[in-house]
Design an enzyme around this catalytic site. Structure first.
Site, PDB file in Angstrom:
ATOM      1  CE  LYS A 155      25.228  25.175  14.055  1.00 40.60           C
ATOM      2  NZ  LYS A 155      24.121  25.921  14.161  1.00 40.60           N
ATOM      3  CG  ASP A 172      26.909  27.965  15.486  1.00 44.68           C
ATOM      4  OD1 ASP A 172      27.181  28.040  15.521  1.00 44.68           O
ATOM      5  OD2 ASP A 172      25.506  28.502  14.732  1.00 44.68           O
ATOM      6  CB  CYS A 218      22.396  27.653  16.023  1.00 49.71           C
ATOM      7  SG  CYS A 218      22.528  28.445  14.749  1.00 49.71           S
TER       8      CYS A 218
END
Length: 170
Positions: free
Chosen positions: A66, A4, A99
């Protein structure tokens, strides 16, 4: 694995440029040594794609979108990992305490050897980053640095790979 590092998230991360610079070095080295790379993008519609300079540092990287915080809870990601036949996963990215943490813990529970590149991870709040690193260490995730990774990948001095990657280290 780069978690990310995205257009709308990266500017909010403490020491974001340093995290991105280390990540780019790792990706360039991985490309030279034929180590596969995977990018995850959390809700790219809202957070945008992977930051372009980071994305460009990789060659032939897989990109997985995601919605779950842990990439390990996404079937597409787990399918890519299975296709690569990797049992070791090197993780870096954003945010360390969300994450990155959840992905590392889930992969560890699934039996993967998980290594977290501490100098290539960031969070908006430095305290959250430190607590994320602490928790992962307590849960058995191996913390490493860019230099540890590069020298372990190289294994020996005096090779063409060594000369090429040494430029990245200095």
């Amino acid at each position: 694995m780069v978690v990310d590092v995205q257009d709308r998230l990266a500017p909010a991360i403490a020491d974001s440029q340093a995290v991105q610079d280390v990540t780019k070095t790792l990706l360039r080295a991985a490309a030279e040594l034929s180590v596969p790379s995977i990018f995850t993008e959390q809700y790219p519609k809202g957070l945008g794609p992977t930051v372009e300079p980071v994305h460009q540092a990789a060659t032939n990287a897989y990109v997985v979108s995601k919605m779950t915080f842990s990439a390990a809870r996404e079937t597409t990601f787990m399918d890519v990992l299975a296709d690569l036949q990797c049992r070791q996963v090197l993780i870096c990215g954003m945010e360390t305490h969300v994450c990155v943490l959840q992905t590392a813990l889930d992969l560890s529970v699934l039996g993967y050897e998980v290594y977290l590149v501490a100098d290539a991870c960031g969070s908006r709040d430095p305290m959250q980053r430190e607590l994320g690193l602490t928790r992962m260490r307590q849960e058995g995730i191996r913390l490493v640095t860019k230099e540890m990774v590069l020298f372990e990948w190289l294994e020996r001095a005096g090779t063409e790979d060594f000369r090429s990657l040494l430029k990245m280290i200095k």
